[in-house]
Design an enzyme around this catalytic site. Structure first.
Site, PDB file in Angstrom:
ATOM      1  N   ARG A   1       6.735  14.689   2.565  1.00 27.31           N
ATOM      2  CA  ARG A   1       6.875  14.448   4.012  1.00 27.31           C
ATOM      3  C   ARG A   1       7.883  15.387   4.663  1.00 27.31           C
ATOM      4  O   ARG A   1       7.737  15.729   5.837  1.00 27.31           O
ATOM      5  CB  ARG A   1       7.249  12.991   4.255  1.00 27.31           C
ATOM      6  CG  ARG A   1       6.069  12.098   3.963  1.00 27.31           C
ATOM      7  CD  ARG A   1       6.408  10.652   4.149  1.00 27.31           C
ATOM      8  NE  ARG A   1       5.179   9.862   4.209  1.00 27.31           N
ATOM      9  CZ  ARG A   1       5.134   8.554   4.119  1.00 27.31           C
ATOM     10  NH1 ARG A   1       6.239   7.874   3.971  1.00 27.31           N
ATOM     11  NH2 ARG A   1       3.975   7.931   4.182  1.00 27.31           N
TER      12      ARG A   1
ATOM     13  N   LYS B   1     -11.319  -3.273  -2.449  1.00 25.57           N
ATOM     14  CA  LYS B   1     -12.025  -4.341  -1.746  1.00 25.57           C
ATOM     15  C   LYS B   1     -12.865  -3.878  -0.564  1.00 25.57           C
ATOM     16  O   LYS B   1     -12.451  -3.022   0.209  1.00 25.57           O
ATOM     17  CB  LYS B   1     -11.003  -5.351  -1.223  1.00 25.57           C
ATOM     18  CG  LYS B   1     -10.326  -6.112  -2.328  1.00 25.57           C
ATOM     19  CD  LYS B   1      -9.385  -7.123  -1.740  1.00 25.57           C
ATOM     20  CE  LYS B   1      -8.886  -8.065  -2.829  1.00 25.57           C
ATOM     21  NZ  LYS B   1      -7.957  -9.044  -2.279  1.00 25.57           N
TER      22      LYS B   1
ATOM     23  N   GLY C   1      -4.048   6.297   1.430  1.00 24.88           N
ATOM     24  CA  GLY C   1      -3.602   5.520   0.281  1.00 24.88           C
ATOM     25  C   GLY C   1      -3.894   6.088  -1.082  1.00 24.88           C
ATOM     26  O   GLY C   1      -3.516   7.220  -1.382  1.00 24.88           O
TER      27      GLY C   1
ATOM     28  N   GLY D   1      -1.667   4.276   6.481  1.00 23.12           N
ATOM     29  CA  GLY D   1      -2.163   3.384   7.530  1.00 23.12           C
ATOM     30  C   GLY D   1      -2.651   4.139   8.755  1.00 23.12           C
ATOM     31  O   GLY D   1      -3.668   3.780   9.354  1.00 23.12           O
TER      32      GLY D   1
HETATM   33  P1  AMP Z   1      -7.527   0.836  -2.030  1.00 27.42           P
HETATM   34  O1  AMP Z   1      -6.064   0.705  -1.703  1.00 27.42           O
HETATM   35  O2  AMP Z   1      -8.390  -0.154  -1.345  1.00 27.42           O
HETATM   36  O3  AMP Z   1      -8.007   2.249  -1.909  1.00 27.42           O
HETATM   37  O4  AMP Z   1      -7.648   0.420  -3.562  1.00 27.42           O
HETATM   38  C1  AMP Z   1      -7.099   1.167  -4.583  1.00 27.42           C
HETATM   39  C2  AMP Z   1      -7.075   0.343  -5.836  1.00 27.42           C
HETATM   40  O5  AMP Z   1      -8.383  -0.018  -6.199  1.00 27.42           O
HETATM   41  C3  AMP Z   1      -6.502   1.074  -7.024  1.00 27.42           C
HETATM   42  O6  AMP Z   1      -5.274   0.489  -7.356  1.00 27.42           O
HETATM   43  C4  AMP Z   1      -7.541   0.843  -8.118  1.00 27.42           C
HETATM   44  O7  AMP Z   1      -6.973   0.464  -9.335  1.00 27.42           O
HETATM   45  C5  AMP Z   1      -8.366  -0.272  -7.576  1.00 27.42           C
HETATM   46  N1  AMP Z   1      -9.716  -0.289  -8.143  1.00 27.42           N
HETATM   47  C6  AMP Z   1     -10.604   0.714  -8.184  1.00 27.42           C
HETATM   48  N2  AMP Z   1     -11.714   0.351  -8.857  1.00 27.42           N
HETATM   49  C7  AMP Z   1     -11.530  -0.917  -9.276  1.00 27.42           C
HETATM   50  C8  AMP Z   1     -12.314  -1.823 -10.026  1.00 27.42           C
HETATM   51  N3  AMP Z   1     -13.522  -1.507 -10.489  1.00 27.42           N
HETATM   52  N4  AMP Z   1     -11.801  -3.044 -10.270  1.00 27.42           N
HETATM   53  C9  AMP Z   1     -10.577  -3.373  -9.810  1.00 27.42           C
HETATM   54  N5  AMP Z   1      -9.789  -2.561  -9.074  1.00 27.42           N
HETATM   55  C10 AMP Z   1     -10.265  -1.337  -8.812  1.00 27.42           C
END
Ligand code: AMP
Length: 395
Positions: free
Chosen positions: A35, A197, A353, A376
């Site tokens: 940063r 998610k 992220g 964010g």
């Molecule tokens: P996000 O912040 O929504 O981009 O999510 C990132 C997180 O998703 C990372 O910490 C990954 O470990 C998790 N992730 C990716 N694939 C899977 C999976 N198949 N099952 C559980 N967690 C996952």
């Protein structure tokens, strides 16, 4: 959009909102300078013209004046990166701060103490913002990481500068990168959305459907879609409440001519750990006690074709649990594919992220067209929102 280019800042004093919210270790050393490096271009630009720079930033989330979160800890790093001495003021507003700013000569840099020592900062207090505005003759916002917050230093302050408010180089680059994906990007445009998610990505998906030609869905989101299509997902992460959304999304995508690409095979694990037993499995036939943690080889082959054919790519979210070495292969392979496509002329934006963390961890940083500095703020931009910090500069 008022950018820094083609303006004469000689003998003028900038109050620059930077995002120096950098991670510190137990000895108060900066462990990631990204940063600070990102703000260098704007600061150098103004200094090289014979202007001076008053830098304002937050660090962490202090409750009152917490010396653990003093910006004095990072002076050495800012000096190292700018290659010049940096003065420090242990306040950021009021007579002492104004006197320090007043004393600044052309070519000099002054770093002010943590803005969030004052609750007025995050409250967006107008008087506090006015106090900050007295530190310079013109205002530059180069803090993309906080541009989605209507804080005093990121948004409210701008009203005190009429025309004299500018997009810093970093903010400008971030805005252009988002525009390239959402508005001006060469087709076919591909969005790759992974991560944990579906629920956290709904607004992005909905906004992007009108702008893209292809959508790759990866990571934990996959299993909600697989179940929606009648598949067996075992113990994989799955949001039953979003099954209807997944079905509607697939319908909408079809109607809009967006092709959705879901994994064919995945790497399943006997439990959620790096050392778990693992095997390759069809995405729709996962045994009851198993869970999908990464993309499989057939999937990666299919994704490669889509990635190589795209001319514009957004990557948000890993393809698997990349934090576990044994389930990082899919994310690494996708990074390699995007790097290859980028080398062949595709514009690639990595933002929001964990995909940024993955890109850095696996050494793809220099191989992507643009890596966003704002988690964010980038997510909200992709959701189609106008960030308050940006709106304030345009007002
Ligand atoms: P996000 O912040 O929504 O981009 O999510 C990132 C997180 O998703 C990372 O910490 C990954 O470990 C998790 N992730 C990716 N694939 C899977 C999976 N198949 N099952 C559980 N967690 C996952």
């Amino acid at each position: 959009m008022h950018t820094l280019s083609n303006n004469d800042f000689s003998n003028r004093k900038a109050v620059i909102r930077v995002d120096f919210n950098v991670p510190l270790n137990d000895s108060f050393q900066v462990t990631d300078s990204t940063r600070i490096l990102a703000a260098k271009e704007s600061i150098d630009y103004i200094l090289n013209q014979g202007g001076s720079c008053v830098l304002i930033s937050h660090l962490g989330r202090p409750k009152g004046k917490d010396s653990n979160l003093s910006l004095s800890h990072i002076i050495y790093k800012v000096e190292e990166i700018l290659g010049r001495p940096v003065a420090f003021c242990d306040d950021c507003v009021g007579p002492k701060a104004e006197a320090a700013a007043e004393a600044l000569n052309p070519g000099e840099v002054l770093l002010m103490e943590n803005l969030r020592y004052y609750p007025e900062e995050t409250a967006g207090d107008v008087d506090f913002a006015y106090g900050l505005s007295k530190l310079g003759d013109f205002y530059v916002n180069d803090a993309f990481g906080t541009a989605h917050r209507a804080h005093a230093s990121t948004t409210i302050i701008a009203q005190f500068f009429d025309e004299d408010k500018y997009f810093g180089k970093l903010l400008e680059n971030e805005v252009i990168a988002v525009q390239k994906v959402l508005e001006t990007g060469e087709k076919p445009v591909l969005a790759i959305l992974g991560g944990a998610k579906v629920s956290s990505k709904i607004t992005i998906i909905e906004n992007m459907l009108d702008k893209i030609d292809h959508l790759i869905i990866g990571g934990g989101m996959v299993y909600t879609f697989a179940k929606a299509m009648g598949g067996k997902v075992g113990k994989s992460i799955c949001e039953d409440d979003y099954i209807d959304f997944a079905l509607q999304l697939m319908e909408k995508a079809k109607a809009k001519g967006v092709k959705i690409h879901l994994p064919i095979d995945v790497i399943i694990a006997a439990d959620f750990s790096n050392d778990a037993n693992k095997k390759i499995c069809s995405v729709s036939e996962i045994p009851d006690d198993w869970q999908g943690l990464d993309a499989g080889p057939e999937t990666l082959k299919a994704f490669e074709t889509v990635v190589m054919n795209a001319k514009t790519i957004l990557w948000n979210g890993p393809l698997g649990v990349f934090e576990f070495e044994n389930f990082a292969a899919g994310t690494i392979a996708l990074g390699e594919q995007i790097a290859k496509s980028t080398a062949a002329g595709t514009f690639s934006l990595v933002g929001g992220g964990d995909s940024v963390a993955a890109v850095k961890q696996f050494g793809f940083e220099a191989k992507m067209s643009y890596i966003s500095t704002g988690g964010g703020a980038m997510l909200e931009s992709l959701e189609g929102k106008t960030l308050p910090g940006i709106a304030a500069l345009l007002a």
